[in-house]
Design an enzyme around this catalytic site. Structure first.
Site, mmCIF file in Angstrom:
data_model
loop_
_atom_site.group_PDB
_atom_site.id
_atom_site.type_symbol
_atom_site.label_atom_id
_atom_site.label_comp_id
_atom_site.label_asym_id
_atom_site.label_seq_id
_atom_site.Cartn_x
_atom_site.Cartn_y
_atom_site.Cartn_z
ATOM 1 C CG ASP A 1 -1.989 -1.140 1.053
ATOM 2 O OD1 ASP A 1 -2.424 -1.425 -0.089
ATOM 3 O OD2 ASP A 1 -2.356 -1.755 2.065
ATOM 4 C CE LYS B 1 -4.135 -6.398 -0.135
ATOM 5 N NZ LYS B 1 -4.790 -5.195 -0.652
ATOM 6 C CG ASP C 1 -7.375 -6.383 -3.139
ATOM 7 O OD1 ASP C 1 -8.502 -6.800 -3.417
ATOM 8 O OD2 ASP C 1 -7.097 -5.818 -2.054
ATOM 9 C CE LYS D 1 -11.359 -5.490 -1.517
ATOM 10 N NZ LYS D 1 -10.020 -4.912 -1.544
ATOM 11 C CG HIS E 1 -19.845 -5.480 -7.461
ATOM 12 N ND1 HIS E 1 -20.239 -5.125 -6.191
ATOM 13 C CD2 HIS E 1 -20.951 -6.017 -8.035
ATOM 14 C CE1 HIS E 1 -21.513 -5.423 -6.006
ATOM 15 N NE2 HIS E 1 -21.969 -5.955 -7.120
ATOM 16 C CG ASP E 2 -19.845 -3.197 -14.191
ATOM 17 O OD1 ASP E 2 -21.032 -3.221 -14.585
ATOM 18 O OD2 ASP E 2 -19.093 -2.215 -14.363
ATOM 19 C CB ILE E 3 -23.507 -6.114 -16.046
ATOM 20 C CG1 ILE E 3 -22.624 -5.493 -17.121
ATOM 21 C CG2 ILE E 3 -24.488 -5.094 -15.482
ATOM 22 C CD1 ILE E 3 -23.400 -5.061 -18.367
ATOM 23 C CB THR F 1 -13.006 -6.780 7.417
ATOM 24 O OG1 THR F 1 -12.061 -6.096 6.615
ATOM 25 C CG2 THR F 1 -12.815 -8.266 7.258
ATOM 26 N N GLY G 1 0.205 -5.978 5.794
ATOM 27 C CA GLY G 1 0.732 -4.750 5.199
ATOM 28 C C GLY G 1 1.637 -4.002 6.132
ATOM 29 N NE ARG G 2 -2.061 -0.414 7.983
ATOM 30 C CZ ARG G 2 -3.283 -0.090 8.386
ATOM 31 N NH1 ARG G 2 -3.540 1.153 8.748
ATOM 32 N NH2 ARG G 2 -4.235 -1.009 8.409
#
Ligand code: C5P
Length: 231
Positions: free
Chosen positions: A10, A31, A58, A60, A62-64, A117, A208-209
């Site tokens: 990140d 990632k 990553d 994610k 999300h569509d038709i 989450t 990550g951190r």
């Protein structure tokens, strides 16, 4: 895919990523999220791959179904190791995602986000109007992802045991929210140690951190890896 902890890169720029990776002399599993990918595009992935690292992209999706299927065809050509979609897009969207991915890449694994989450039980009930517990909702989406042909889910280690019960041990459970004992939990709410994540049935952990912001990232990475792999 490597079994080692997946390091969430990140960072805001490619320079920061490259400076971080240069500290390591072993191949990693990293990632890349949407903040970085939207700035750097596929070129960054190519450079990271050339250094021998595995990549979880990553984004994610999300569509038709048609749009996600076509987008996955493109992601398949990037030769990353792991990609993901939102299970909330539904079974047809997930099936088309798998078909699209498989049409250009036989190896890349694909997993689903069940419930973020960051979503609270209150939001689940009052915004999404889902009338069941978070654990039931997560297990329901995990099963839907499995029957749609996906390889696993992103979830909390605390949900991993229930998902294993529903979907079997080999169904991937890729789990963020992992912190070494005594480490700063940052903004994560429900955390486990790497060792607990393994005991609960996580197949991969995302950290990550605790590594990227450590004063000694290589030492922190090795310590977390040992705890995760039980060495
Ligand atoms: O720094 P930290 O270890 O908290 O990073 C965890 C990574 O996993 C971040 O990139 C975060 O966006 C991601 N993630 C998460 N929880 C999810 C899904 C992804 O923390 N449910």
């Amino acid at each position: 895919m490597k079994q080692t902890p997946i390091i969430a890169l990140d960072f805001a720029t490619k320079d920061e990523v490259m400076t971080f990776l240069a500290k390591f002399d072993t191949p990693l599993f990293v990632k890349i999220g949407m903040e970085l990918f939207y700035q750097t595009g596929p070129a960054l992935l190519e450079e990271i791959k050339q250094q021998g690292h595995d990549i979880f992209l990553d984004l994610k999706l999300h569509d038709i179904p048609n749009t996600v299927g076509k987008a996955m065809e493109g992601l398949g050509r990037l030769n990353v190791d792991l990609v993901n979609v939102h299970a909330a897009g539904g079974s047809v969207m997930m099936q088309r995602a798998v078909e699209g991915l498989r049409s250009t890449n036989p190896d890349t694994k694909i997993i689903a986000v069940t419930q973020l989450t960051s979503t609270t039980e209150d939001q689940l009930h009052h915004e999404q109007k889902i009338d069941m517990s978070m654990e039931e909702a997560v297990c329901h989406y995990a099963k839907l992802a499995q029957t749609s042909g996906l390889d696993g889910v992103v979830c909390s280690p605390l949900e991993a045991a229930a998902i294993t019960e529903h979907c079997g041990p080999s169904f991937l459970k890729v789990t963020p929210g992992v912190r070494p004992a005594n480490a700063d939990v940052n903004d994560q709410k429900r955390v486990t140690t790497p060792e607990q994540a393994r005991q609960l049935g996580s197949t991969h952990i995302v950290v990550g951190r605790p590594i990227t912001q450590s004063s000694d990232p290589v030492a922190s990475y090795h310590q977390i890896t040992e705890s995760w792999l039980g060495e």
